[in-house]
Scaffold this active site. Structure first.
Site, PDB file in Angstrom:
ATOM      1  CG  ASP A  30      -1.933  -1.151   1.192  1.00 38.84           C
ATOM      2  OD1 ASP A  30      -1.903  -1.949   0.234  1.00 38.84           O
ATOM      3  OD2 ASP A  30      -2.719  -1.279   2.155  1.00 38.84           O
ATOM      4  CE  LYS A 135      -3.500  -4.413   1.310  1.00 45.17           C
ATOM      5  NZ  LYS A 135      -4.269  -3.571   2.208  1.00 45.17           N
ATOM      6  CB  CYS A 168      -2.325  -2.796   5.362  1.00 44.70           C
ATOM      7  SG  CYS A 168      -3.990  -2.103   5.220  1.00 44.70           S
TER       8      CYS A 168
HETATM    9  C1  C5J Z   1      -3.104   0.491   5.588  1.00 41.31           C
HETATM   10  C2  C5J Z   1      -4.889   1.674   6.694  1.00 41.31           C
HETATM   11  N1  C5J Z   1      -2.564   0.338   4.369  1.00 41.31           N
HETATM   12  N2  C5J Z   1      -4.098   2.166   7.630  1.00 41.31           N
HETATM   13  N3  C5J Z   1      -4.381   0.990   5.645  1.00 41.31           N
HETATM   14  O1  C5J Z   1      -2.480   0.236   6.593  1.00 41.31           O
HETATM   15  O2  C5J Z   1      -6.080   1.839   6.749  1.00 41.31           O
END
Ligand code: C5J
Length: 225
Positions: A30, A135, A168
């Site tokens: 991400d 995702k 994540c």
């Molecule tokens: C991730 C989030 N990528 N913090 N998403 O950690 O909502």
């Protein structure tokens, strides 16, 4: 067909990490504009995104070395379908953000696939031959087919980088652990909006003899590649 590569031993905590490049994937979680640049989802939740931007140079150096070694790279993006049919109300309505998932912000619709904010930051952009997974959840194994994709390629070890460490990244490492992968988190290639949460997550992963996995600085990986 999977080609073999020499066994490598990397300094790590809580103990040495043994792996082969041909059976290992680097999973970068991400590293999207929505989390890292001003105007995206991360900032709409009230976070200081500059903290996350700081890991881009180390991650880029490590990614370049992994590509030179010929290792498989998987990029994930937290991104929903434009009709939000894969975003449950429990996620959509949580908290009190300035902008919700699907709302239009300075980088297009928040956390929606195909929008500018959903793209991986320029410095870490995927190249041909790398896998990119959208995702809907926090874990990269949920509703993505990632497990089948990795197993079909004979992957048994996963190196992790990306954001955010305790959301994540940690969720995906735990999912990977339950599916039989040996996972290692690259300490300087992951970050949280909350430094204490990052430190706690690193400690949790390697506690109790590596109950979730291993951690190591990216310099330890660079030293063995
Ligand atoms: C991730 C989030 N990528 N913090 N998403 O950690 O909502």
């Amino acid at each position: 067909m999977t080609t073999t590569s020499p066994a490598l031993r990397m300094d790590a905590a809580p103990f040495v990490y043994d792996f082969e490049v041909s059976k290992t994937a680097l999973v970068i979680i991400d590293m999207q504009r929505d989390f890292i640049e001003p105007g995206g989802f991360g900032e709409s939740l009230g976070n200081d995104v500059a903290l996350l931007e700081a890991i881009v140079p180390a991650t880029r150096t490590m990614l370049a070395a992994w590509r030179r070694a010929g290792g498989l790279v998987v990029h994930t993006r937290e991104a929903h379908r434009p009709d939000l049919s894969d975003c449950p109300p429990a996620k959509l309505n949580r908290g009190n953000p300035r902008l919700r998932i699907g709302d239009r912000g300075p980088m297009g619709r928040i956390l929606v696939a195909g929008e500018p904010g959903s793209q991986i930051v320029e410095a870490l952009a995927p190249v041909d031959g790398e896998i990119v997974i959208d995702k809907p959840g926090k874990g990269a194994f949920y509703a993505t087919g990632l497990d089948e994709l990795l197993k079909a390629r004979g992957i048994a070890h996963l190196l992790f980088a990306g954001v955010t460490t305790e959301v994540c990244v940690q969720t995906t490492m735990r999912e990977a652990n339950d599916r039989g992968y040996d996972g290692l988190l690259l300490e300087d290639c992951t970050e949280s909006y909350f430094p204490a949460f990052k430190a706690a997550t690193l400690a949790m992963i390697r506690a109790q003899g590596g109950i979730v996995g291993w951690t190591a600085p990216s310099s330890a990986l660079l030293a063995v590649l």
